[in-house]
Design a protein around this motif. Structure first.
Motif, PDB file in Angstrom:
ATOM      1  N   SER A  72       0.839  -1.210   0.000  1.00  0.00           N
ATOM      2  CA  SER A  72       0.000   0.000   0.000  1.00  0.00           C
ATOM      3  C   SER A  72       0.866   1.250   0.000  1.00  0.00           C
ATOM      4  CB  SER A  72      -0.911   0.017   1.226  1.00  0.00           C
ATOM      5  OG  SER A  72      -1.873  -0.986   1.129  1.00  0.00           O
ATOM      6  N   VAL A  73       0.404   2.206  -0.745  1.00  0.00           N
ATOM      7  CA  VAL A  73       1.064   3.511  -0.829  1.00  0.00           C
ATOM      8  C   VAL A  73       0.014   4.564  -0.518  1.00  0.00           C
ATOM      9  CG1 VAL A  73       2.286   5.127  -2.326  1.00  0.00           C
ATOM     10  CG2 VAL A  73       2.660   2.664  -2.593  1.00  0.00           C
ATOM     11  N   ASP A  74       0.266   5.360   0.495  1.00  0.00           N
ATOM     12  CA  ASP A  74      -0.689   6.403   0.873  1.00  0.00           C
ATOM     13  C   ASP A  74      -0.583   7.590  -0.075  1.00  0.00           C
ATOM     14  OD1 ASP A  74      -1.602   4.950   3.088  1.00  0.00           O
ATOM     15  OD2 ASP A  74       0.004   5.733   4.358  1.00  0.00           O
ATOM     16  N   ALA A  75      -1.741   8.172  -0.346  1.00  0.00           N
ATOM     17  CA  ALA A  75      -1.756   9.392  -1.160  1.00  0.00           C
ATOM     18  C   ALA A  75      -1.218  10.537  -0.325  1.00  0.00           C
ATOM     19  CB  ALA A  75      -3.177   9.670  -1.620  1.00  0.00           C
ATOM     20  N   PRO A  76      -0.585  11.470  -0.846  1.00  0.00           N
ATOM     21  CA  PRO A  76      -0.198  11.682  -2.236  1.00  0.00           C
ATOM     22  C   PRO A  76       1.252  11.269  -2.481  1.00  0.00           C
ATOM     23  CG  PRO A  76       0.016  13.741  -1.083  1.00  0.00           C
ATOM     24  CD  PRO A  76      -0.386  12.690  -0.066  1.00  0.00           C
ATOM     25  N   ALA A  77       1.571  10.033  -2.214  1.00  0.00           N
ATOM     26  CA  ALA A  77       2.951   9.549  -2.344  1.00  0.00           C
ATOM     27  C   ALA A  77       3.506   9.744  -3.752  1.00  0.00           C
ATOM     28  CB  ALA A  77       3.032   8.078  -1.963  1.00  0.00           C
ATOM     29  N   PHE A  78       2.648   9.667  -4.760  1.00  0.00           N
ATOM     30  CA  PHE A  78       3.108   9.871  -6.133  1.00  0.00           C
ATOM     31  C   PHE A  78       3.013  11.340  -6.543  1.00  0.00           C
ATOM     32  CE2 PHE A  78       1.674   5.374  -6.192  1.00  0.00           C
ATOM     33  CZ  PHE A  78       2.869   4.770  -6.557  1.00  0.00           C
ATOM     34  N   GLY A  79       2.637  12.178  -5.595  1.00  0.00           N
ATOM     35  CA  GLY A  79       2.510  13.605  -5.883  1.00  0.00           C
ATOM     36  C   GLY A  79       1.150  13.905  -6.482  1.00  0.00           C
ATOM     37  N   LEU A  80       0.905  15.180  -6.652  1.00  0.00           N
ATOM     38  CA  LEU A  80      -0.378  15.609  -7.199  1.00  0.00           C
ATOM     39  C   LEU A  80      -0.565  15.127  -8.627  1.00  0.00           C
ATOM     40  CD1 LEU A  80      -2.365  17.014  -5.536  1.00  0.00           C
ATOM     41  CD2 LEU A  80      -1.665  19.201  -6.470  1.00  0.00           C
ATOM     42  N   ILE A  81       0.464  15.193  -9.402  1.00  0.00           N
ATOM     43  CA  ILE A  81       0.376  14.761 -10.801  1.00  0.00           C
ATOM     44  C   ILE A  81       0.240  13.240 -10.875  1.00  0.00           C
ATOM     45  CG2 ILE A  81       1.628  14.677 -12.992  1.00  0.00           C
ATOM     46  CD1 ILE A  81       2.854  17.370 -12.222  1.00  0.00           C
ATOM     47  N   MET A  88      -1.622  11.240  -9.146  1.00  0.00           N
ATOM     48  CA  MET A  88      -2.859  10.687  -8.588  1.00  0.00           C
ATOM     49  C   MET A  88      -3.396   9.552  -9.462  1.00  0.00           C
ATOM     50  SD  MET A  88      -3.341  11.994  -5.690  1.00  0.00           S
ATOM     51  CE  MET A  88      -5.022  11.629  -5.245  1.00  0.00           C
ATOM     52  N   GLY A  89      -3.242   9.666 -10.767  1.00  0.00           N
ATOM     53  CA  GLY A  89      -3.665   8.598 -11.673  1.00  0.00           C
ATOM     54  C   GLY A  89      -2.842   7.334 -11.462  1.00  0.00           C
ATOM     55  N   ILE A  90      -1.560   7.527 -11.223  1.00  0.00           N
ATOM     56  CA  ILE A  90      -0.682   6.385 -10.944  1.00  0.00           C
ATOM     57  C   ILE A  90      -1.099   5.733  -9.634  1.00  0.00           C
ATOM     58  CG2 ILE A  90       1.684   5.686 -10.397  1.00  0.00           C
ATOM     59  CD1 ILE A  90       2.612   7.981 -12.237  1.00  0.00           C
ATOM     60  N   TRP A  91      -1.396   6.546  -8.634  1.00  0.00           N
ATOM     61  CA  TRP A  91      -1.831   6.021  -7.336  1.00  0.00           C
ATOM     62  C   TRP A  91      -3.120   5.220  -7.481  1.00  0.00           C
ATOM     63  CZ3 TRP A  91      -6.091   7.273  -4.114  1.00  0.00           C
ATOM     64  CH2 TRP A  91      -6.010   6.727  -2.825  1.00  0.00           C
ATOM     65  N   ALA A  92      -4.076   5.755  -8.255  1.00  0.00           N
ATOM     66  CA  ALA A  92      -5.342   5.040  -8.472  1.00  0.00           C
ATOM     67  C   ALA A  92      -5.091   3.730  -9.204  1.00  0.00           C
ATOM     68  CB  ALA A  92      -6.315   5.911  -9.257  1.00  0.00           C
ATOM     69  N   GLY A  93      -4.218   3.751 -10.196  1.00  0.00           N
ATOM     70  CA  GLY A  93      -3.866   2.531 -10.923  1.00  0.00           C
ATOM     71  C   GLY A  93      -3.185   1.511 -10.025  1.00  0.00           C
ATOM     72  N   HIS A  94      -2.331   2.000  -9.158  1.00  0.00           N
ATOM     73  CA  HIS A  94      -1.653   1.114  -8.197  1.00  0.00           C
ATOM     74  C   HIS A  94      -2.679   0.415  -7.307  1.00  0.00           C
ATOM     75  CE1 HIS A  94       1.185  -0.303  -5.178  1.00  0.00           C
ATOM     76  NE2 HIS A  94       0.404   0.241  -4.267  1.00  0.00           N
ATOM     77  N   ASN A  95      -3.630   1.172  -6.809  1.00  0.00           N
ATOM     78  CA  ASN A  95      -4.671   0.583  -5.952  1.00  0.00           C
ATOM     79  C   ASN A  95      -5.523  -0.423  -6.714  1.00  0.00           C
ATOM     80  OD1 ASN A  95      -3.843   1.975  -3.718  1.00  0.00           O
ATOM     81  ND2 ASN A  95      -5.299   3.636  -3.992  1.00  0.00           N
ATOM     82  N   GLU A  96      -5.818  -0.126  -7.971  1.00  0.00           N
ATOM     83  CA  GLU A  96      -6.610  -1.042  -8.792  1.00  0.00           C
ATOM     84  C   GLU A  96      -5.862  -2.357  -9.016  1.00  0.00           C
ATOM     85  OE1 GLU A  96      -8.466  -1.188 -13.274  1.00  0.00           O
ATOM     86  OE2 GLU A  96      -8.245   0.760 -12.311  1.00  0.00           O
ATOM     87  N   ILE A  97      -4.601  -2.271  -9.326  1.00  0.00           N
ATOM     88  CA  ILE A  97      -3.787  -3.478  -9.534  1.00  0.00           C
ATOM     89  C   ILE A  97      -3.647  -4.251  -8.226  1.00  0.00           C
ATOM     90  CG2 ILE A  97      -1.447  -4.290 -10.058  1.00  0.00           C
ATOM     91  CD1 ILE A  97      -1.361  -2.024 -12.175  1.00  0.00           C
ATOM     92  N   GLN A  98      -3.499  -3.548  -7.128  1.00  0.00           N
ATOM     93  CA  GLN A  98      -3.405  -4.193  -5.817  1.00  0.00           C
ATOM     94  C   GLN A  98      -4.682  -4.985  -5.521  1.00  0.00           C
ATOM     95  OE1 GLN A  98      -3.330  -1.524  -2.439  1.00  0.00           O
ATOM     96  NE2 GLN A  98      -1.786  -2.780  -1.413  1.00  0.00           N
TER      97      GLN A  98
END
Length: 100
Positions: free
Chosen positions: A38-47, A49-59
């Protein structure tokens, strides 16, 4: 020349048991390890956020996939136990018996 292979009901049963005693714990451990990624937001930064959402979906996909695999191993074991019983019945019926 090919090797002669002799299958027994015990071997079939043992194969099923190994799925649930040897393989399934590894799958369950992998499934449980998914949460450690798990990676807490906004670990990937504001830009990112799409990567973070994709990471959660794959997880979530991976967690569900591994859960389904663990359940499939249980079903495979159950089916192999049924096959072993049928095989044992066939072994018993095909064994020569001497009546006295």
């Amino acid at each position: 020349m090919g090797r002669d292979i002799h299958v027994t009901s015990k071997a079939i049963s043992r194969a099923g048991n190994r799925l649930t005693t040897d393989v399934k714990p590894l799958v369950v451990k992998a499934r449980n390890s998914v949460d450690k990624t798990s990676v807490d937001a906004p670990a990937f930064g504001l830009i990112g956020m799409g990567i973070w959402a994709g990471h959660n979906e794959i997880q979530n996909y991976t967690r569900n996939y591994l859960q389904a695999a663990a359940e499939a191993l249980d079903r495979m074991d159950a089916k192999l136990q049924e096959v072993a019983k049928t095989w044992k019945d066939a072994e018993d019926k095909s064994t020569t018996k001497v009546q006295g």
